[in-house]
Motif scaffolding. Structure first.
Motif: not given
Lengths: 653, 367, 409, 202
Positions: B136, B56, A11, B59, B140, B53, B121-122, B125-126, B128-129
Motif C-alpha cells: 500500500n 477499481n 485493485s 474498491c 501511494r 471507480n 484522498m490518495v 485510497w492507497s 485500502r488498495a
C-alpha cells in the motif's frame, strides 16, 4: 497468512503499469521500436494525404489565369501549411519510421538505446502535428510561407494566431526530433552487435546516423529563432522589429542555418535506402561503399557552410555572396560522387527490376535533374534571376519529391515483407511507380519553364497578360503541371489500394524474398519482439549475403554459389538462441509527458493558466518516468500468483 | 460488468451531458457560455470518476474471490496517523482568513487546500488498495512521488530565490555584495563541516538547517515587508530630448555611447564629423562622394552611422519637421574616433546637425 | 521491357531542357531575353550553365539507360562481388570539381562586377504593401537630364534608356523584392536596410516585373514595370512631372471631382499643387490612416499605364498589346501620351482609357485586390489599414472622381 | 526457439556497449552538444543587438560587475560541490552524496536568487523585457541560463530525495554523474556569458 501473500494488484486498476501484449493498450503504451516505427509511418502517411490535398488545391488554383478556387488569404495559408506538413510532418517522420524500425535490426540490436524516450518522441511528434493542424479550425493557419520571414511574421503584419500555432507546433515537433536524434545516435554508436564495426554498417544506418547529427546541431538554432519570434509575438519583444533598430536578416540567417541542413536531413535517409535497394537488386555490393559513406558525411558537414545561398538576393553584400556561392558548388561534388556510385553499382550487375528497384532508379534520375538545376542556382548572379520563381519550386520538388519521396517509396516496397510479412503487389507497384514518375515530371518539369519565364512562387494568381505564346505559354504549362499533380495523386492512390489489397489478399511472403544482403533479413518476418533470438556475430559488410553465398571453384574459374538459404541461416541462429532475453516494459509516462506539451502551447496562445496546467503535466510525466523502473514489477501483471503465465507473457508484443 | 458506484457516476455524467446539450440549445447554441462549459466539465469529471471507480471495482472484492476476502481492505487494520487532515483544516482556515483580508492569502490557501485534499484522498485510497501495508505504501509512493518531488523541489527553490532576492533588494549595493558572499560562504562552510569524518548528530544537522532556513526566509519576508531601497531610473537620450541639443558629453547619459554595428550594409549613409569641423555624408549609391544632402524616403526606417573624427566627444542629432511637428532624435555623445548608430523615421524634411557646431549641417530631404 | 519508357522519359526531359534554353517567345518576364547590360551578363553565364547541366544530365541518363538494358537479368551468373574502384572514384570526384571550378571563377567575378555602383542616375525605390514608390532626387542628373525638383511616382519606373541607373531599394514595412527580369536579377527591399541594384536598358521600351519576396496577402498583386525612354522623351517626361498643377475648368465634372478628391482622397493621396479654399497646399498625411505611411502619388496618374500596385490596367487590352510591341523608335512618343495614346487628334475622349477598371476600383478596392481594411480587424495596427479601404462612394462621386483623375496627366 | 524465454527485465548489471561509454552518459554528452548551439544562437543574437539600446539605458549604465563576479564565483563553487557529490556517490557514501547535492542546489538557488534580484533592479533602473533590442536579448539570454540553472536545482533536489527514499532506478553513482555533467555544462555556459556579456563591454 494474508498479510504476507502478494498484493492483489487488480485493485491498482488504472494505476497499474501497462503490460498488455495485445489490444490498443499494447500500441499506445508500447516502447517497442518496431511498433513505434509502424505508428510513425502510419501518421506520416496520414499527413502526406493532408499535405497532398493542400498541394492539389494549390495546383487547381493555379491551373488557369486569375483563377478563383482559393482566395488570397486561404491560398497563402495553403502553401505555408503544404510545405510545413510535407517537410515536418511527412518526410521527416517517415524517414524516422524507417530509421526506428530498421536501425536496431540492421545493427543487430534488440531495441533502441532508450525505448521509452523513443515512444516519447513519437507521441510528441503526433501531438505537435495535430496541434499545428488544429489552427485551421481555430482562426486560420499560418500564412507567412514556410520560412516565415520577419517582419511579415510579426504580430503587426500577421495578427491571426496562425503564426503562433506554427511557431509553437514546430517547437514541439523539434523536441521530438531532438530526442529521437539523441536516441538513435546512442543506439548506433553503442548497441551494435559484436563485429559490427562502423565500416560494416549498412549505408542506410550510416546515412541515418549523419542525419541525426545534423538534427542534433540544427534544431537548437531554429529553436532559438522560434523562441525569439514567439517572444516577439507573445511577450512584446522586438527582435525583428525594424522600428527598434532590429535587422530582419537575423531571422533569415537563423532560419537557414537550420534550413539548409534540414534539406540534407530530408534527403539523406533516401540516399541510404536506395544504397540498400540498388545492391540487393543488382546482386552486387555497393560500388565504393567507403566513398558513399564519406561523401554522405561530407555532405552533412559542408551542409553547414552553405545556408546563405538561400539569401543571394537579400542584400548580404558581395563578399558573403561570393563565398557562399563557391561553398555551394563544393557541395555538388560529394553529391555527384553518390550518383556515380549508384549507377556504377548497377554496372556489371544482374538487375532485377522490382518496384523497389524502379523507385530507386527513378530516384537517381529525378534527383540528378534536381541536383543539376541546383548547381545553376549556385552561381549567385544567375540565382538572382531564378530565386523565388517557379524554377526554384521545380528544383526543390525534384529533390524532395523526386529524391526523398521516391527513395522512401523504394523503401516501402523493399521492406514491406520484412515489416508485415507480406509483399506489396508488384503489378500495382509498377503502376504506382510509373504514375508517380510520369506525374512528377509533368508537374515539376514545366515549372522550370514557368520560373524562367518569370512566374514567381507564392502568387495566388498569375495574370493572363504575362503569359507568352508557343512553347513558353504560361497558361499551357500551368495546366500541364496541374494534370501532373493529379497523376501523382493517382499514383499515391494506387499505393494505398496496394496496401489494402496486400493485407486483404496477399499470401505470406517468403523469409528472404529479395535475396537480400543485410542483417535485418536474418530474422523472422515480421521480427519477434526481441528481434533476434541470438545477437548475430558480424564478420563482414553484407553479412547475410556472405552467409548465403560462397565462392566455389568451377571449370570456368571462381564462381559464387548459393550454399544456404535464409531459412537455414535463421534456423542456425535460432538454435543458439539466448536463454533469457530482457525487454523493457511499456509505460504510461511517455504519452502523458507528450500530452502536456500541446496543452502548454494552447495555453500560451489562449490562456496562460492552461500553460501552467500543461507544465504540471509535463513535470508529472517527467518525474513519474524517472521514478519508474524500466521493467514492470510483478505486481503489475494481471495474475501475479500465476507464475507460469508471467514467464510466457511477452510484454512488448 | 459495471459496478454500482460507476453506474451512479456514469449516470450522472450522462445526465450532465444531456443537460448541457439542452442548456446549450435553449440558450441558442452558445457553446462558450459559462453554464454550458460548467455542465460539460461536470460531464467530463463524472465520466472520469466513473472510469476510476470502474477500474477499481468500487474498491470491492468480488464475493466469489474467497482468497481475497482475507486480504480485503475492510479486513485490514486502519492506517497510521496522518498530517493531511490538519493541512486541509489549515487550508480552510486560510480560505476564510483570505476571503476577509488579502486575496493573496486566499490563493495560497486554495493551493494548500487542494494539495492537502489530494494527498489525503490518495493516502486514504492507497491504504485500502491491498492487504499488504508495504504494498500500500508503495502504491501511494508510485502515485504521489512524481508530483511531490518536483513540487517540493520547486517550492524550496522558490522560497530561497524569493527570500534572497528580497534581501538583496533591501540592502544597499555594497551590503548586498557582502551578504551574498557571506551566505554562500556559510553554505560552503556548513557543507564541509557536515561532510567531515566525524558526523554531527542528525538532530544537530536538522536543527542548524532549520534555523538557517528560518533565518533566510525570515530575513527575506522582513525585507519584503520593509520595502526595497530606492532604485533610480537611468536617464537616457530619449527620455530627455533637450539632450539632443546639448553640446559635448553627459557622463551618465552617454555611458553607452560607442556602438559597433555588425552589419554595415544596412546603412543609408555614413556621417563623418571631420577633424576640421565639417560634417559630411557618404551616401550609399554615391560611395566616393562626400555630400551635404541626403534624401530619405518618407516614413521609412533610416539607419545612419555617425563617425566622430573630431577631437572631442560629440553627438549627431536629426531634427525633422517644424513647429509643433518638430522632432529630435540623436545619438549619445561619442568619443573621438568612435562611432554610434542613429535610427529614425522622417515624415518631413529637416537637417542633421552636431550640437554646437556652426555651419556644418546636412540637409535632410524627404520627398 | 522496362527499359524503353524510362529512357524515353529521360529523352523527353532533356528535350524539354533544350527547349527551355533554346528559343523564347513573348512572355514579358522572360529571363532569357535580356534587354540590358546587367541581365545580359547574367544570361551569358546562365546559358552555358544550363547547356552544361543538360549535357551532364544526358550523359548520366544515357549511362543509366544503357546499364539497365545491358545488365538486365538474362539468367546470367551472380556477378563478381567487387567493392569498387578507388582510381575511378577519384577521377569521378575530380571531374565535377574541375567543371565547377570553371564556373566558379566567372561566377565570383560577376558577383563583384554587378555590385559596382556608378552614380550616373540614382533613384530611390521604396516598397510597401503592395506597391512600389520611386523618388528621383532633387538636383540629380539622369542620362544628361537634370531633375530640378524631387519627383515622386509609383508603379512605373521611368528611366533614361542606354544609361546606367542605380536603384537604392528599401521598404517601409515587410520585405519585398524588386525584379525586372529583362534588366537585372532581383534584390530584396528590406526595411531598415538599403540595397543597391543596377539597371540598364539598351533601348526604349517597357519591361515588366513583379515583387518576388512573399509580402503578405496581396503579394501576387504587387507588380512593377520599368519604362525606358530616350533622352528627349525622358526630358519631356520630367518636364511633364514637374509641370504646374492645372485646376479643372469651372463647371466641369472634373471641377466637381476636384472638391470630391479633396474630401475623399487627399488625406492619403498627394496631388502636387492642389490647394484648399484658402490657397494653402493640400498635403496628404497617409501615416494617419495607412500602416506603411505612404500612398501612391496621383499627380500624374494618367501618364502611367496601370495602377494599384501596377496590377490593373489604365489602358485597354488592345492598347496595352500595341504599346508593348511598339518598336523602340516610336515607343517613347506613344508612351508619353498616356491614356490618350492611339487617339485621333480630333477625338475628345481618350481611345485607350480603361475606365471600367478605375470605376470598379473606386467602388470597392478590397474586392479587386485583397487588403487588410476591415475596421473590425485592425486591432494589431491601431486602426491603420494596409491598403485602400472601401470608401462607399456613390455612382455620382465615382463619376466626378474619374473625370478629375482623367485630367491628372 | 522453444528454449528461448522472453520476459521483462534488465540483464543483470549493464549492457556492454560498443563504445564502452554508458548509454546515459553518451546521451547526456550529445544533449549538451545540442545545448551548445542553443546558447550559441542566443549569444550571437545578444552580440548582434547589444549596442542597440534604443530608448533605454545600456550595459555600461546597468551592469554591477562586482555582484556578478560574486555570482559567478558562487556558481563555480557549486561545480566544486558537485564534483564532491559525484565523488561521494562513487564511494557509495549516500549521506555525503545527499549533502553535497543539497549544497550544490543551495548555491544554485542563491545564484538564481541573485539573478532575480539583478533583473528586478534592472527593471527599476529603466529596462524592461521590451524596452530595447539590447534588453530583450539580454533578458532572453540570461533568462534561458537562469531557467537551466533552476531545472538543474530541481534535478539536484529530486535526486537527493530519490536517494533518501531509495528510489533511484539503476546506478546511483551514474545518476549523480549525469546531473553533474549537466551542472558543469550550465556552469561553463555561465563563464562564457559572464565574459562576453558582462566583461567585454566594460
Amino acid at each position: 497468512m494474508a498479510l504476507t501473500s502478494p498484493a492483489p494488484s487488480r485493485s491498482l486498476g488504472a494505476f497499474r503499469r501497462p503490460v498488455e501484449a495485445t489490444g490498443w493498450k499494447s500500441w499506445v503504451f508500447t516502447v517497442d521500436h518496431k511498433r513505434i516505427g509502424i505508428m510513425y509511418g502510419a501518421v506520416a502517411l496520414f499527413f502526406f494525404l493532408v499535405g497532398g490535398t493542400e498541394a492539389l488545391l494549390i495546383r487547381l488554383q493555379l491551373a488557369a489565369p486569375d483563377n478563383t478556387v482559393l482566395g488570397a488569404g486561404l491560398y497563402n495559408e495553403m502553401f505555408t501549411m503544404h510545405a510545413t506538413t510535407m517537410v515536418f510532418l511527412f518526410v521527416m517522420p517517415l524517414a524516422a519510421a524507417f530509421a526506428n524500425y530498421l536501425l536496431p535490426l540492421q545493427i543487430g540490436a534488440r531495441d533502441v538505446a532508450f525505448p521509452r524516450l523513443n515512444a516519447l518522441s513519437f507521441w510528441i511528434f503526433l501531438f505537435g502535428g495535430i496541434f499545428i493542424n488544429t489552427s485551421w479550425f481555430l482562426g486560420g493557419a499560418a500564412d507567412g510561407g514556410w520560412f516565415m520571414y520577419s517582419p511579415n511574421s510579426s504580430g503587426l503584419f500577421s495578427p491571426s494566431h496562425g503564426v503562433d500555432f506554427w511557431v509553437l507546433g514546430l517547437q514541439i515537433v523539434g523536441i521530438a526530433s531532438l530526442l529521437s536524434s539523441i536516441n538513435l545516435i546512442v543506439t548506433v554508436l553503442n548497441m551494435r552487435a559484436p563485429g559490427m564495426k562502423l565500416m560494416r554498417m549498412p549505408v542506410f544506418t550510416w546515412m541515418v546516423l549523419v542525419v541525426q547529427f545534423l538534427l542534433l546541431f540544427a534544431l537548437p538554432v531554429i529553436t532559438v529563432a522560434l523562441f525569439l519570434l514567439s517572444f516577439q509575438r507573445n511577450f512584446g519583444a522586438s527582435f525583428f522589429d525594424v522600428d527598434k533598430g532590429a535587422d530582419p536578416l537575423l531571422w533569415q540567417h537563423l532560419f537557414w542555418i537550420f534550413g539548409h541542413p534540414e534539406v540534407y536531413i530530408i534527403i539523406l535517409p533516401s540516399f541510404g535506402i536506395i544504397s540498400e535497394v540498388l545492391p540487393t537488386f543488382s546482386r552486387k555490393p555497393l560500388f565504393g561503399y567507403k566513398f558513399v559513406v564519406f561523401s554522405g558525411a561530407t555532405i552533412g558537414f559542408v551542409g553547414w557552410g552553405v545556408w546563405a545561398h538561400h539569401m543571394f538576393a537579400s542584400g548580404m553584400g558581395p563578399v558573403s555572396v561570393a563565398a557562399f556561392s563557391v561553398a555551394t558548388m563544393l557541395i555538388a561534388i560529394p553529391t555527384g560522387v553518390k550518383i556515380c556510385n549508384w549507377t556504377l553499382t548497377m554496372w556489371g550487375g544482374k538487375l532485377w527490376f522490382t518496384s523497389a528497384m524502379l523507385f530507386a532508379i527513378g530516384m537517381i534520375v529525378l534527383f540528378t535533374i534536381g541536383g543539376l538545376s541546383g548547381v545553376t542556382h549556385a552561381v549567385a548572379t544567375a540565382d538572382t534571376q531564378q530565386t523565388d520563381t517557379y524554377h526554384i519550386v521545380a528544383h526543390f520538388h525534384y529533390v524532395i519529391v523526386g529524391g526523398a519521396v521516391m527513395g522512401l517509396f523504394a523503401g516501402f516496397y523493399y521492406w514491406w515483407p520484412k515489416i508485415f510479412g507480406k509483399a506489396l503487389n508488384e503489378r500495382l507497384g509498377k503502376w504506382n511507380f510509373w504514375l508517380m514518375f510520369i506525374g512528377i515530371n509533368f508537374t515539376f518539369g514545366p515549372m522550370h519553364v514557368l520560373g524562367m519565364q518569370g512566374q514567381p512562387r507564392r502568387m495566388v494568381v498569375w495574370p493572363d497578360k504575362l503569359t507568352g505564346e508557343g512553347y513558353f505559354d504560361l497558361a499551357f504549362w500551368n495546366e500541364v503541371a496541374t494534370w501532373g499533380a493529379f497523376t501523382i495523386a493517382t499514383g499515391v492512390s494506387v499505393f494505398l489500394w496496394n496496401v489494402w489489397y496486400t493485407h486483404r489478399k496477399a499470401e505470406v511472403a517468403p523469409l528472404d524474398p529479395w535475396d537480400a544482403r543485410t542483417l535485418e533479413w536474418m530474422t523472422a518476418s515480421p521480427p519477434k519482439a526481441h528481434n533476434f533470438d541470438a545477437i548475430p556475430n558480424v564478420h563482414a559488410l553484407d553479412e547475410l549475403f556472405h552467409r548465403k553465398y560462397e565462392e566455389v571453384d568451377t571449370d570456368k574459374g571462381v564462381r559464387l554459389k548459393k550454399t544456404s538459404t535464409a531459412e537455414e541461416v535463421l534456423a542456425a541462429e535460432e538454435a543458439r538462441g539466448d536463454a533469457h532475453i530482457h525487454l523493457p516494459s511499456p509505460s504510461y509516462w511517455p504519452i502523458v509527458l507528450a500530452f502536456g506539451l500541446p496543452i502548454i502551447a494552447y495555453g500560451i496562445i489562449f490562456n496562460l493558466i492552461m500553460a501552467f496546467v500543461g507544465a504540471a503535466i509535463v513535470l508529472l510525466g517527467a518525474f513519474g518516468w524517472v521514478l519508474e523502473p524500466s521493467v514492470a514489477e510483478p505486481g503489475d501483471y494481471e495474475s501475479p500468483s500465476d507464475d507460469h503465465h508471467m514467464k510466457e507473457l511477452d510484454p512488448v508484443g | 460488468m459495471f459496478t454500482t458506484g460507476s453506474k451512479l457516476l456514469f449516470g450522472a455524467s450522462a445526465l450532465s451531458l444531456v443537460t448541457a446539450l439542452v442548456y446549450a440549445w435553449s440558450t441558442e447554441g452558445a457553446l462558450s457560455s459559462a453554464g454550458t462549459l460548467g455542465l460539460l466539465s461536470l460531464f467530463v469529471i463524472f465520466a472520469f470518476l466513473g472510469g476510476v471507480n470502474y477500474a477499481n471495482r468500487d474498491c470491492n472484492v468480488s464475493s466469489m474471490d474467497e482468497a481475497a476476502v482475507d486480504t480485503a481492505a475492510a479486513a485490514q487494520r486502519p492506517g497510521a496517523s496522518s498530517v493531511w487532515p490538519a493541512v486541509v483544516a489549515l487550508g480552510i482556515a486560510g480560505l476564510v482568513v483570505g476571503a476577509v483580508s488579502k486575496p493573496a492569502v486566499f490563493k495560497v490557501a486554495v493551493v494548500v487546500l487542494l494539495a492537502g485534499l489530494v494527498e489525503w484522498m490518495v493516502l486514504g485510497w492507497s491504504e485500502r488498495a491491498g492487504g499488504d501495508a508495504a504494498f500500500n505504501a508503495d502504491t501511494r509512493r508510485r502515485m504521489l512521488h512524481p508530483l511531490e518531488f518536483p513540487v517540493l523541489g520547486a517550492l524550496a527553490l522558490g522560497a530561497i530565490v524569493y527570500a534572497f532576492s528580497r534581501l538583496m533588494l533591501r540592502l544597499d549595493k555594497d551590503q548586498g555584495r557582502i551578504a551574498f558572499g557571506v551566505v554562500a560562504a556559510l553554505v560552503l562552510a556548513g557543507a564541509f563541516l557536515f561532510a567531515g569524518k566525524r558526523k554531527p548528530s542528525k538532530r544537530a544537522v536538522l536543527g542548524i538547517s532549520t534555523v538557517a532556513a528560518i533565518a533566510l526566509l525570515g530575513a527575506g519576508v522582513a525585507s519584503a515587508l520593509q520595502g526595497q531601497r530606492s532604485i533610480d531610473e537611468h536617464p537616457t537620450t530619449r527620455t530627455d530630448t533637450e539632450v539632443c541639443l546639448q553640446v559635448g558629453a553627459d557622463e551618465e547619459i552617454d555611458a553607452d555611447a560607442t556602438q559597433s554595428v555588425s552589419a554595415t550594409s544596412n546603412l543609408v549613409a555614413n556621417i563623418y564629423l571631420k577633424a576640421d569641423g565639417s560634417l559630411v555624408a557618404h551616401v550609399s549609391g554615391y560611395p566616393d562622394e562626400a555630400r551635404a544632402q541626403l534624401t530619405v524616403p518618407r516614413r521609412a526606417q533610416v539607419n545612419l552611422l555617425f563617425h566622430n573624427e573630431s577631437d572631442e566627444a560629440q553627438r549627431l542629432t536629426a531634427r525633422t519637421g517644424e513647429g509643433e511637428d518638430e522632432s529630435l532624435v540623436c545619438t549619445a555623445a561619442v568619443e573621438e574616433g568612435d562611432q554610434a548608430f542613429l535610427s529614425f523615421q522622417a515624415v518631413r524634411g529637416g537637417v542633421l546637425l552636431v550640437p554646437g557646431l556652426v555651419g556644418g549641417e546636412i540637409e535632410l530631404l524627404v520627398p | 521491357m522496362l527499359v524503353k519508357p524510362s529512357r524515353r522519359a529521360a529523352a523527353a526531359l532533356a528535350g524539354l531542357g533544350l527547349l527551355l534554353v533554346g528559343c523564347a517567345k513573348d512572355a514579358p518576364q522572360d529571363t532569357f531575353r535580356p534587354a540590358g547590360e546587367n541581365a545580359r551578363d547574367i544570361d551569358g553565364l546562365q546559358r552555358p550553365l544550363f547547356y552544361v547541366a543538360g549535357v551532364v544530365g544526358l550523359i548520366v541518363f544515357a549511362f543509366i539507360g544503357y546499364a539497365m538494358w545491358k545488365f538486365r537479368d538474362r539468367g546470367q551468373e551472380i556477378p563478381e562481388q567487387s567493392h569498387g574502384n578507388p582510381k575511378l572514384e577519384i577521377v569521378l570526384t575530380v571531374l565535377p570539381a574541375v567543371i565547377l571550378a570553371a564556373f566558379a571563377v566567372p561566377a565570383v567575378s560577376q558577383v563583384f562586377a554587378l555590385d559596382k555602383s556608378d552614380n550616373e542616375c540614382v533613384i530611390n525605390v521604396t516598397g510597401q504593401q503592395w506597391w512600389w514608390e520611386y523618388d528621383y532626387e532633387k538636383g540629380s542628373t539622369c542620362g544628361g537630364v537634370e531633375i530640378p525638383e524631387s519627383i515622386v511616382t509609383a508603379g512605373e519606373l521611368v528611366i533614361p534608356a542606354d544609361t546606367p541607373v542605380l536603384l537604392r531599394i528599401t521598404s517601409r514595412d515587410v520585405i519585398h523584392s524588386f525584379w525586372i527580369p529583362r534588366l537585372n536579377g532581383k534584390r530584396d527591399a528590406v526595411p531598415g536596410r538599403l540595397h543597391t541594384l543596377r539597371m540598364h536598358a539598351d533601348e526604349p521600351g517597357i519591361y515588366v516585373g513583379q515583387c518576388t519576396e512573399f509580402c503578405g496577402l496581396s503579394h501576387a498583386r504587387m507588380r512593377q514595370a520599368a519604362v525606358a525612354l530616350d533622352t528627349a522623351d525622358f526630358q519631356a517626361w520630367v518636364d511633364n512631372q514637374l509641370a504646374p498643377y492645372q485646376a479643372p475648368a469651372e463647371g466641369t465634372l472634373a471641377a466637381e471631382g476636384e472638391s470630391e478628391y479633396a474630401a475623399q482622397c487627399s488625406r492619403c493621396h498627394q496631388v502636387n499643387g492642389l490647394t484648399d479654399d484658402s490657397g494653402n497646399p493640400v498635403l496628404a498625411e497617409p501615416d494617419q490612416s495607412v500602416l506603411a505611411g505612404a500612398a501612391p502619388n496621383l499627380t500624374n496618374l494618367m501618364t502611367r499605364t496601370a495602377f494599384a500596385g501596377w496590377t490593373f490596367d489604365l489602358i485597354s487590352d488592345e492598347c496595352r498589346d500595341r504599346l508593348w510591341n511598339e518598336p523602340s523608335e516610336t515607343f517613347g512618343d506613344v508612351y508619353l501620351q498616356g491614356v490618350w495614346m492611339y487617339t485621333p487628334a480630333d477625338a475628345t475622349t481618350p481611345a485607350c482609357f480603361n475606365e471600367l477598371n478605375l470605376r470598379e476600383w473606386l467602388r470597392n478596392p478590397p474586392a479587386m485586390k485583397p487588403m487588410y481594411t476591415d475596421p473590425d480587424k485592425l486591432e494589431a495596427t491601431d486602426g491603420l489599414t494596409r491598403g485602400m479601404p472601401n470608401l462607399n462612394l456613390t455612382d455620382e462621386q465615382i463619376e466626378v472622381l474619374v473625370a478629375y483623375l482623367l485630367e491628372r496627366k | 526457439m522453444a528454449d528461448t524465454a522472453v520476459h521483462a527485465g534488465h540483464e543483470s548489471g549493464h549492457h556492454v556497449t560498443t563504445t564502452g561509454l554508458s548509454n546515459n552518459k553518451l546521451a547526456m554528452w550529445l544533449f549538451l552538444g545540442s545545448e551548445c548551439l542553443l546558447f550559441g544562437g542566443l549569444i550571437s543574437t545578444y552580440m548582434l543587438y547589444r549596442g542597440r539600446t534604443g530608448d533605454g539605458p545600456g550595459p555600461n549604465q546597468l551592469f554591477d560587475i562586482p555582484l556578478t563576479s560574486i555570482s559567478s564565483f558562487v556558481l563555480l563553487m557549486s561545480s566544486l560541490t558537485m564534483v564532491l557529490a559525484v565523488n561521494s556517490a562513487k564511494r557509495k557514501d549516500d549521506a555525503n552524496t545527499k549533502l553535497w547535492l543539497v549544497a550544490t542546489a543551495l548555491l544554485g538557488s542563491l545564484f538564481v536568487g541573485a539573478q532575480v534580484y539583478e533583473f528586478t533592479a534592472f527593471y527599476q533602473e529603466g529596462i524592461g523585457f521590451t524596452t530595447s533590442l539590447f534588453s530583450s536579448s539580454f533578458f532572453t539570454l540570461t533568462g534561458f541560463h537562469g531557467v537551466h540553472v533552476s531545472i538543474g536545482v530541481l534535478m539536484l533536489l529530486a535526486l537527493a530525495a530519490m536517494i533518501t527514499r531509495n528510489r533511484v532506478a539503476g546506478d546511483k553513482a551514474e545518476a549523480v554523474e549525469l546531473v553533474g555533467l549537466y551542472w558543469h555544462f550550465v556552469d561553463v555556459v555561465w563563464v562564457v556569458i559572464f565574459t562576453l556579456v558582462y566583461l567585454i563591454p566594460a
